[in-house]
Design an enzyme around this catalytic site. Sequence first.
Site, PDB file in Angstrom:
ATOM      1  N   HIS A 181      30.791  21.146  34.166  1.00 56.83           N
ATOM      2  CA  HIS A 181      30.302  21.405  32.796  1.00 56.83           C
ATOM      3  C   HIS A 181      30.909  20.458  31.757  1.00 56.83           C
ATOM      4  O   HIS A 181      30.193  19.937  30.901  1.00 56.83           O
ATOM      5  CB  HIS A 181      30.630  22.847  32.393  1.00 56.83           C
ATOM      6  CG  HIS A 181      30.076  23.881  33.313  1.00 56.83           C
ATOM      7  ND1 HIS A 181      28.745  24.239  33.317  1.00 56.83           N
ATOM      8  CD2 HIS A 181      30.673  24.645  34.262  1.00 56.83           C
ATOM      9  CE1 HIS A 181      28.544  25.181  34.233  1.00 56.83           C
ATOM     10  NE2 HIS A 181      29.688  25.450  34.820  1.00 56.83           N
ATOM     11  N   HIS A 200      36.003  31.857  31.448  1.00 55.42           N
ATOM     12  CA  HIS A 200      35.352  31.311  32.645  1.00 55.42           C
ATOM     13  C   HIS A 200      34.990  29.854  32.355  1.00 55.42           C
ATOM     14  O   HIS A 200      35.323  28.964  33.110  1.00 55.42           O
ATOM     15  CB  HIS A 200      34.120  32.136  33.028  1.00 55.42           C
ATOM     16  CG  HIS A 200      33.427  31.636  34.268  1.00 55.42           C
ATOM     17  ND1 HIS A 200      32.444  32.312  34.922  1.00 55.42           N
ATOM     18  CD2 HIS A 200      33.575  30.482  34.976  1.00 55.42           C
ATOM     19  CE1 HIS A 200      32.032  31.622  35.981  1.00 55.42           C
ATOM     20  NE2 HIS A 200      32.695  30.510  36.018  1.00 55.42           N
ATOM     21  N   GLU A 206      35.408  23.343  36.521  1.00 57.54           N
ATOM     22  CA  GLU A 206      34.777  23.540  35.206  1.00 57.54           C
ATOM     23  C   GLU A 206      34.607  22.205  34.469  1.00 57.54           C
ATOM     24  O   GLU A 206      33.581  21.962  33.837  1.00 57.54           O
ATOM     25  CB  GLU A 206      35.587  24.533  34.362  1.00 57.54           C
ATOM     26  CG  GLU A 206      35.530  25.964  34.884  1.00 57.54           C
ATOM     27  CD  GLU A 206      34.119  26.535  34.941  1.00 57.54           C
ATOM     28  OE1 GLU A 206      33.366  26.432  33.964  1.00 57.54           O
ATOM     29  OE2 GLU A 206      33.753  27.091  36.001  1.00 57.54           O
TER      30      GLU A 206
HETATM   31  P1  AMP Z   1      30.278  27.879  37.419  1.00 57.94           P
HETATM   32  O1  AMP Z   1      29.984  26.951  38.592  1.00 57.94           O
HETATM   33  O2  AMP Z   1      31.017  27.237  36.302  1.00 57.94           O
HETATM   34  O3  AMP Z   1      29.052  28.617  36.974  1.00 57.94           O
HETATM   35  O4  AMP Z   1      31.276  28.971  37.964  1.00 57.94           O
HETATM   36  C1  AMP Z   1      30.988  29.671  39.116  1.00 57.94           C
HETATM   37  C2  AMP Z   1      32.081  29.443  40.091  1.00 57.94           C
HETATM   38  O5  AMP Z   1      33.322  29.722  39.472  1.00 57.94           O
HETATM   39  C3  AMP Z   1      31.972  30.368  41.295  1.00 57.94           C
HETATM   40  O6  AMP Z   1      32.314  29.636  42.444  1.00 57.94           O
HETATM   41  C4  AMP Z   1      32.996  31.423  40.978  1.00 57.94           C
HETATM   42  O7  AMP Z   1      33.496  32.000  42.142  1.00 57.94           O
HETATM   43  C5  AMP Z   1      34.038  30.623  40.256  1.00 57.94           C
HETATM   44  N1  AMP Z   1      34.854  31.425  39.355  1.00 57.94           N
HETATM   45  C6  AMP Z   1      34.456  32.238  38.383  1.00 57.94           C
HETATM   46  N2  AMP Z   1      35.492  32.797  37.765  1.00 57.94           N
HETATM   47  C7  AMP Z   1      36.601  32.319  38.367  1.00 57.94           C
HETATM   48  C8  AMP Z   1      37.980  32.515  38.185  1.00 57.94           C
HETATM   49  N3  AMP Z   1      38.477  33.322  37.232  1.00 57.94           N
HETATM   50  N4  AMP Z   1      38.822  31.833  39.001  1.00 57.94           N
HETATM   51  C9  AMP Z   1      38.354  30.999  39.957  1.00 57.94           C
HETATM   52  N5  AMP Z   1      37.066  30.774  40.178  1.00 57.94           N
HETATM   53  C10 AMP Z   1      36.194  31.416  39.383  1.00 57.94           C
END
Ligand code: AMP
Length: 227
Positions: A120, A62, A116
């Site tokens: 991050h 992730h 990402e």
């Molecule tokens: P984050 O903002 O890094 O905490 O990640 C959360 C976001 O990532 C949310 O919008 C999730 O729907 C999305 N997300 C999590 N896993 C996946 C994935 N495997 N593919 C695409 N989007 C993802």
Amino acid sequence: MKHQYFFKLLIIQYLSVVCLCASEDNFDFFYFVQQWPGSYCDTKQSCCYPKTGKPAADFGIHGLWPNYKDGSYPSNCDPDSVFDKSQISDLMSKLQKSWPTLACPSNEGFKFWSHEWIKHGTCSESVFDQHEYFEAGLKLKDKLNLLQILNNAGIKPDDKFYKLESIRDAIKEATGFTPGIHCNVDSSHNNQLLEIYTCVDTSGTEFIECPLLPKGRCASSVQFPKF
Ligand code: AMP
């Protein structure tokens, strides 16, 4: 004498500004988060397989997230940074395999990777440029084969329920460190194993004991769904 005093004061002021700037992008550790696609796809929101096809039945990355010891985290640290596909072209097949997108509508993955990196990755720019950031995530995944570890402990993605404690213990036994575990609830109200959080030092290479474990909302027994 008076001049000397003002000169000293100026130096102190200058140093404090430099220190503030230098510590702006600092963080205490990384969370390295892997996700079980079967659980992600079982949530009410469902999922879409990437254009390259159904991902392997394996944990996918992730993200690699800079974090502070108090549980807060920096995000979107560099407004000037843009995600540049061309910088990761050599990593493409590895990213598709180990860091697959599951978002809808089906796409190649750039949207997820861009999210990402911007949210991050840019907060780790003191350690990584964009290529190094994704490479570090891939290397960590190679180092930590969660599916193998769980398999060795008799914990398999077979739709059965497993004690949260035994999942945690199996990973602790294999790595030496206690992981954080996040669960989701599927449309039949089953608690499922969704994400496993491990911690990595600020160089982005060595696993460490988590300074702080994220609060996971898991039942004492969780389903490990097929994928
Ligand atoms: P984050 O903002 O890094 O905490 O990640 C959360 C976001 O990532 C949310 O919008 C999730 O729907 C999305 N997300 C999590 N896993 C996946 C994935 N495997 N593919 C695409 N989007 C993802």
